[in-house]
Design an enzyme around this catalytic site. Structure first.
Site, PDB file in Angstrom:
ATOM      1  N   GLN B 128       0.708  -1.184  -0.065  1.00 46.45           N
ATOM      2  CA  GLN B 128      -0.028  -0.011   0.045  1.00 46.45           C
ATOM      3  C   GLN B 128       0.949   1.151  -0.121  1.00 46.45           C
ATOM      4  O   GLN B 128       1.751   1.603   1.044  1.00 46.45           O
ATOM      5  CB  GLN B 128      -0.811  -0.105   1.073  1.00 46.45           C
ATOM      6  N   SER B 131       0.486   6.582   2.494  1.00 45.56           N
ATOM      7  CA  SER B 131       1.032   7.530   3.263  1.00 45.56           C
ATOM      8  C   SER B 131       2.302   8.280   2.771  1.00 45.56           C
ATOM      9  O   SER B 131       3.220   7.597   1.836  1.00 45.56           O
ATOM     10  CB  SER B 131       1.536   7.120   4.540  1.00 45.56           C
ATOM     11  N   GLU B 246     -10.053  -1.751   5.081  1.00 47.06           N
ATOM     12  CA  GLU B 246      -8.669  -1.950   5.923  1.00 47.06           C
ATOM     13  C   GLU B 246      -9.139  -1.684   7.439  1.00 47.06           C
ATOM     14  O   GLU B 246      -8.480  -2.336   8.388  1.00 47.06           O
ATOM     15  CB  GLU B 246      -7.771  -0.834   5.296  1.00 47.06           C
TER      16      GLU B 246
HETATM   17  C1  LIG Z   1       2.858  -0.731  11.352  1.00 44.84           C
HETATM   18  C2  LIG Z   1       2.613   0.211  10.341  1.00 44.84           C
HETATM   19  C3  LIG Z   1       2.452  -0.111   9.153  1.00 44.84           C
HETATM   20  C4  LIG Z   1       2.012   0.811   8.053  1.00 44.84           C
HETATM   21  N1  LIG Z   1       1.619   0.495   6.821  1.00 44.84           N
HETATM   22  C5  LIG Z   1       1.369   1.506   5.880  1.00 44.84           C
HETATM   23  C6  LIG Z   1       1.145   0.857   4.598  1.00 44.84           C
HETATM   24  O1  LIG Z   1       1.606  -0.432   4.222  1.00 44.84           O
HETATM   25  N2  LIG Z   1       0.955   1.771   3.693  1.00 44.84           N
HETATM   26  C7  LIG Z   1       0.895   3.091   3.964  1.00 44.84           C
HETATM   27  O2  LIG Z   1       0.546   3.905   3.201  1.00 44.84           O
HETATM   28  N3  LIG Z   1       0.736   3.575   5.155  1.00 44.84           N
HETATM   29  C8  LIG Z   1       1.368   2.619   6.372  1.00 44.84           C
HETATM   30  N4  LIG Z   1       1.355   3.154   7.638  1.00 44.84           N
HETATM   31  C9  LIG Z   1       0.943   4.405   7.807  1.00 44.84           C
HETATM   32  C10 LIG Z   1      -0.116   4.898   8.819  1.00 44.84           C
HETATM   33  O3  LIG Z   1      -1.329   4.744   7.957  1.00 44.84           O
HETATM   34  C11 LIG Z   1       0.282   6.172   9.235  1.00 44.84           C
HETATM   35  O4  LIG Z   1       1.163   6.248  10.187  1.00 44.84           O
HETATM   36  C12 LIG Z   1      -0.756   6.812  10.226  1.00 44.84           C
HETATM   37  O5  LIG Z   1      -2.079   7.288   9.254  1.00 44.84           O
HETATM   38  C13 LIG Z   1      -0.709   8.266  10.868  1.00 44.84           C
HETATM   39  O6  LIG Z   1       0.052   9.058   9.914  1.00 44.84           O
HETATM   40  P1  LIG Z   1       1.496   9.681  10.632  1.00 44.84           P
HETATM   41  O7  LIG Z   1       2.416   8.493  11.043  1.00 44.84           O
HETATM   42  O8  LIG Z   1       1.867  10.595   9.696  1.00 44.84           O
HETATM   43  O9  LIG Z   1       1.170  10.475  11.767  1.00 44.84           O
HETATM   44  P2  LIG Z   1       0.585  11.946  12.179  1.00 44.84           P
HETATM   45  O10 LIG Z   1      -0.333  12.108  10.991  1.00 44.84           O
HETATM   46  O11 LIG Z   1       1.826  13.126  11.904  1.00 44.84           O
HETATM   47  O12 LIG Z   1       0.014  11.765  13.457  1.00 44.84           O
HETATM   48  C14 LIG Z   1       0.914  12.269  14.873  1.00 44.84           C
HETATM   49  C15 LIG Z   1      -0.196  12.094  15.933  1.00 44.84           C
HETATM   50  O13 LIG Z   1      -0.953  13.430  15.707  1.00 44.84           O
HETATM   51  C16 LIG Z   1      -2.276  12.985  15.674  1.00 44.84           C
HETATM   52  N5  LIG Z   1      -3.203  13.601  15.051  1.00 44.84           N
HETATM   53  C17 LIG Z   1      -2.845  13.858  13.703  1.00 44.84           C
HETATM   54  N6  LIG Z   1      -3.970  14.358  12.860  1.00 44.84           N
HETATM   55  C18 LIG Z   1      -5.041  14.885  13.820  1.00 44.84           C
HETATM   56  C19 LIG Z   1      -6.272  15.402  14.187  1.00 44.84           C
HETATM   57  N7  LIG Z   1      -6.854  15.998  13.042  1.00 44.84           N
HETATM   58  N8  LIG Z   1      -6.807  15.071  15.164  1.00 44.84           N
HETATM   59  C20 LIG Z   1      -6.054  14.720  16.304  1.00 44.84           C
HETATM   60  N9  LIG Z   1      -5.115  14.154  16.398  1.00 44.84           N
HETATM   61  C21 LIG Z   1      -4.261  14.137  15.302  1.00 44.84           C
HETATM   62  C22 LIG Z   1      -2.232  11.376  15.522  1.00 44.84           C
HETATM   63  O14 LIG Z   1      -3.401  10.974  16.290  1.00 44.84           O
HETATM   64  C23 LIG Z   1      -1.008  10.979  15.942  1.00 44.84           C
HETATM   65  O15 LIG Z   1      -1.236  10.980  17.421  1.00 44.84           O
HETATM   66  C24 LIG Z   1       1.644   2.118   8.453  1.00 44.84           C
HETATM   67  C25 LIG Z   1       1.785   2.409   9.804  1.00 44.84           C
HETATM   68  C26 LIG Z   1       2.183   1.698  10.798  1.00 44.84           C
HETATM   69  C27 LIG Z   1       2.724   2.246  12.131  1.00 44.84           C
END
Ligand SMILES: Cc1cc2nc3c(=O)[nH]c(=O)nc-3n(C[C@H](O)[C@H](O)[C@H](O)COP(=O)(O)OP(=O)(O)OC[C@H]3O[C@@H](n4cnc5c(N)ncnc54)[C@H](O)[C@@H]3O)c2cc1C
Lengths: 326, 394
Positions: B128, B131, B246
């Site tokens: 996928q 992100s 998902e």
């Molecule tokens: C093990 C693992 C596997 C993954 N696999 C994939 C994959 O295969 N493909 C893919 O595309 N992605 C993948 N991801 C990515 C995952 O979807 C993102 O990590 C997730 O959507 C959060 O985005 P970020 O890491 O940028 O955190 P951020 O969006 O930067 O968030 C950081 C913190 O801020 C908070 N926050 C952000 N926005 C808001 C809001 N509007 N209101 C309140 N709080 C907020 C979040 O809750 C979090 O606590 C994976 C992640 C993990 C951990």
């Protein structure tokens, strides 16, 4: 397998909800504070006529021959409306105490006790008292119980009396384990209704009330409180329905575990959601006028009957030995 | 309302159980955690076995090679594979649990014929690419750009956290095709062949010290327009479809497994020594576990409710959004409790201190991701509040 309400169950739910909206609005509920034992006997009879206590009785005895799960559907509505009185005891005893089924006899009950102090709810408004002991369930006449009403009950709609002496009473054809088990599930269903009402009241207020020129429901911390409240309702309801089905059909799996889990989650949901509603209402939530405190106090009261959330968590843990697949 | 399985369901269970018994016997030993080539081989071999026995794509329609199984058969499958401790979907996660289902719902007939059977057979693995470094929770702000050049898109940008990218054949890729439009309106959902020139994959180490996910750099990567799913700039709508699988159904097997683990924790706690007696003698341990198990049981019941709802109405109810949130939170509590039970036996990944400790410790680390991946708990709460409860966005 179809774990959704059937058309009949939906009709049952809607029917009782409609009856309660018409006959047990919150003003009427609040007015019970001034009735003996906080039991509205006139409306109690109407509940009886509507079949609330007789759902599970055989048709030959004027019942509907339904299951505990159907009764749970009805009790969720009773809880949402916060109908006062010993509803659960009356349902559980409907088959063994004459008049309980049609609401002409109001049955209260007592099982838990704190040290040697026995406290009984609604004593002034009942016609029979079921005492659940370890060996048997006995019927006592309220007139034979020496008890002193306590001046300030926690829940204004649950008056309590301190008992000085409890007579032995006459045995009823009801096993104590069954009374406890069915009582726990029905009480849990009632608590789910309360949790639902509180989640809804929080949402309504969050949409209505404005601060900083916007509805408070647009603030994320309010959203998160209410989202959690909604999740608790769905989980507790699924758990209660599953428990009721397990009681109706023990082959489904571990009945004890299912029942204990349901009372645990429903009790926690009712308390947590009432607290959420109180917080969302701000200063209004701390007033006597807003209904939230009545729900919160009732939730605290109901956590002490048919096993507390803590006791039921322990009971679930005690069931953990076989592989859980039910 | 009833939870009873029919005789036909029980026949399905018996048949599956005996198949599992015989098949699991001659399964090779699971590969080392970071041997990706072997892991792919192992996981796709399992998928192939499921396929050949008629157990792949259980809930997929028959026209694409699925079994179109009833909801109760799907639940039984989860129960039995967990009970038998069959291999997890592993590298087939994206293909079987959300990319495939998205294709079934949104892709053209040719695309479905091309991609779906090979997912079911375990021939092709998907990852996928949603992100990006600057687009996580705010996924719609993604920047990876695709510019049309004849019958190809030229893609430039960077993806991150792509699980299984190093072994994948295809990637469900979100790209920006209209930089002028409102952010949700300029996104397109593409099928990216992972052997296209211009792709660079750099694995990232997780807290567990493994390389489960990777950064993917895309430099002038050419993707045929024929690989577009749905219309150009309609990708955000399709993304919601992907999310519905998902976040809605993909981790249900995790839930069943969590119930198994909770039970094993109860058994292990009786063996975990304390100054006096065992961890199980600690009433607070028992009470917390009882609480967690009550929640997991309720979530399993709610799963059954959802499946029943989906069967009746064609789409699962609001419960599915709630299950992801509540499950991942309950699972964190289970993880914390298992560390409490292990006490100093948690200081090394080893069964020498206490047998069973290793698995619990690995699980504690792995499950830290559950409240982040596939939509953080905060984002899930926002969605429930706005879409289920109708609270205003602003
Ligand atoms: C093990 C693992 C596997 C993954 N696999 C994939 C994959 O295969 N493909 C893919 O595309 N992605 C993948 N991801 C990515 C995952 O979807 C993102 O990590 C997730 O959507 C959060 O985005 P970020 O890491 O940028 O955190 P951020 O969006 O930067 O968030 C950081 C913190 O801020 C908070 N926050 C952000 N926005 C808001 C809001 N509007 N209101 C309140 N709080 C907020 C979040 O809750 C979090 O606590 C994976 C992640 C993990 C951990």
């Amino acid at each position: 397998m179809d774990f959704e309400l059937s058309a009949d169950q939906e009709a049952l739910r809607d029917g009782i909800a409609e009856l309660l909206a018409g006959r047990f609005g919150i003003e009427r509920v609040r007015a019970c504070e001034n009735l003996p034992g906080a039991v509205d006997r006139e409306r109690w009879r109407e509940l009886g006529e509507a079949g609330v206590f007789a759902l599970r009785l055989p048709e030959a005895d004027g019942g509907l021959d339904l299951g505990l799960v159907d009764a749970a559907v009805v009790f969720e509505e009773l809880g949402a409306a916060l109908v006062p009185g010993p509803l659960v005891w009356s349902e559980v005893c409907a088959g063994v105490v004459g008049g309980a089924a049609d609401g002409s006899t109001v049955v209260g009950g007592v099982s838990a006790q704190v040290g040697d102090r026995v406290v009984i709810e609604h004593l002034g408004g009942i016609d029979a008292l079921a005492r659940v002991g370890s060996e048997r369930v006995a019927r006592l006449e309220p007139g034979d119980v020496t008890a002193e009403p306590l001046a300030r009950p926690l829940d204004p709609l649950t008056p309590v009396s301190l008992v000085e002496a409890l007579p032995e009473g006459d045995p009823l054809a009801l096993a104590p384990a069954r009374a406890r088990r069915d009582g726990a599930v029905l009480c849990a269903a009632y608590l789910v209704g309360m949790a639902r009402a509180m989640a809804a009241s929080g949402v309504v207020y969050a949409l209505e009330r404005e601060q900083f020129d916007r509805p408070i429901g647009s603030f994320q911390s309010i959203k998160h409180l209410l989202a959690d409240a909604a999740v608790r309702v769905e989980m507790a309801r699924a758990s209660v329905h599953a428990a009721a089905l397990h009681v109706d059909d023990p082959e489904l799996g571990d009945v004890r575990r299912a029942v204990a889990g349901s009372k645990h989650l429903a009790g926690e949901a009712a308390i947590a959601n009432a607290r959420t509603a109180l917080q969302v209402h701000g200063g209004m939530g701390f007033t006597w006028e807003v209904d939230v405190h009545l729900y919160l106090k009732r939730a605290w009261v109901l956590d002490t009957v048919f096993g507390s959330a803590d006791e039921h968590a322990d009971a679930v843990a005690a069931c953990l030995s076989s592989f859980p697949l039910a | 309302m009833d939870l009873r399985y029919t005789d036909a369901d029980e026949a399905f269970r018996a048949e599956l159980r005996s198949w599992l018994e015989s098949t699991l016997q001659d399964l090779p030993a699971p590969p080392a955690r970071d041997d990706w080539a072997e892991r792919r081989r192992y996981d796709t071999d399992w998928q192939r076995r499921l396929h050949d026995a008629g157990y792949a794509g259980l809930n997929w329609p028959e026209r694409v090679g699925g079994r179109a199984a009833s909801p109760s058969e799907q639940l039984i499958f989860l129960e039995e594979t967990t009970r038998a401790r069959a291999p997890y979907v592993g590298v087939n996660f994206v293909g079987t649990l959300h990319a495939g289902p998205t294709l079934i719902a949104e892709a053209s007939e040719e695309q479905q014929e091309r991609y779906l059977p090979s997912i079911l057979r375990g021939d092709e693995v998907w990852c996928q690419g949603f992100s990006e470094p600057t687009a996580g929770s705010d996924l719609a702000s993604l920047r990876t750009k695709a510019v049309r050049d004849g019958d190809e898109y030229v893609v430039n940008g960077q993806k991150i956290w792509c699980s299984f990218a190093q072994v994948a054949d295809f990637c469900e890729l979100l790209v920006r095709t209209d930089p002028e439009a409102k952010k949700q309106a300029g996104i397109t959902w593409l099928i990216l062949p992972m052997d296209s020139p211009g792709i660079e994959i750099r694995p990232i180490d997780t807290v567990a010290g493994s390389s489960e996910f990777a950064e993917v750099f895309l430099g002038d990567v050419r993707v045929p327009v024929a690989n577009r799913v749905g219309d150009e700039n309609d990708g955000w709508r399709i993304t919601q479809v992907t999310f519905s699988f998902e976040r809605g159904t993909a981790f249900v097997s995790e839930l069943v497994d969590a119930r198994r683990l909770a039970n094993e924790l109860a058994v292990l706690a009786r063996r975990a020594p304390r100054m006096e007696g065992s961890a199980w003698d600690d009433a607070t341990v028992r009470r917390e576990l009882g609480h967690i198990v009550a929640e997991l049981d309720a979530l399993w019941a709610l799963t059954k409710r959802n499946v029943s709802q989906a069967e009746r109405t064609g789409s699962p109810g609001p419960g599915s959004m709630m299950i992801k949130l509540a499950y991942s939170e309950a699972r964190q509590r289970l993880g914390e409790l298992s560390l409490r039970v292990l006490d100093r036996a948690a200081l090394a990944f080893s069964d020498d201190l206490l047998s069973g400790a290793d698995e619990l410790l690995e699980e504690r680390l792995r499950t830290l991701a559950l409240t982040i991946a596939a939509g953080t708990s905060q984002i899930q709460r926002n969605i429930i509040a706005e879409r289920v409860l109708g609270l205003p966005r602003k």
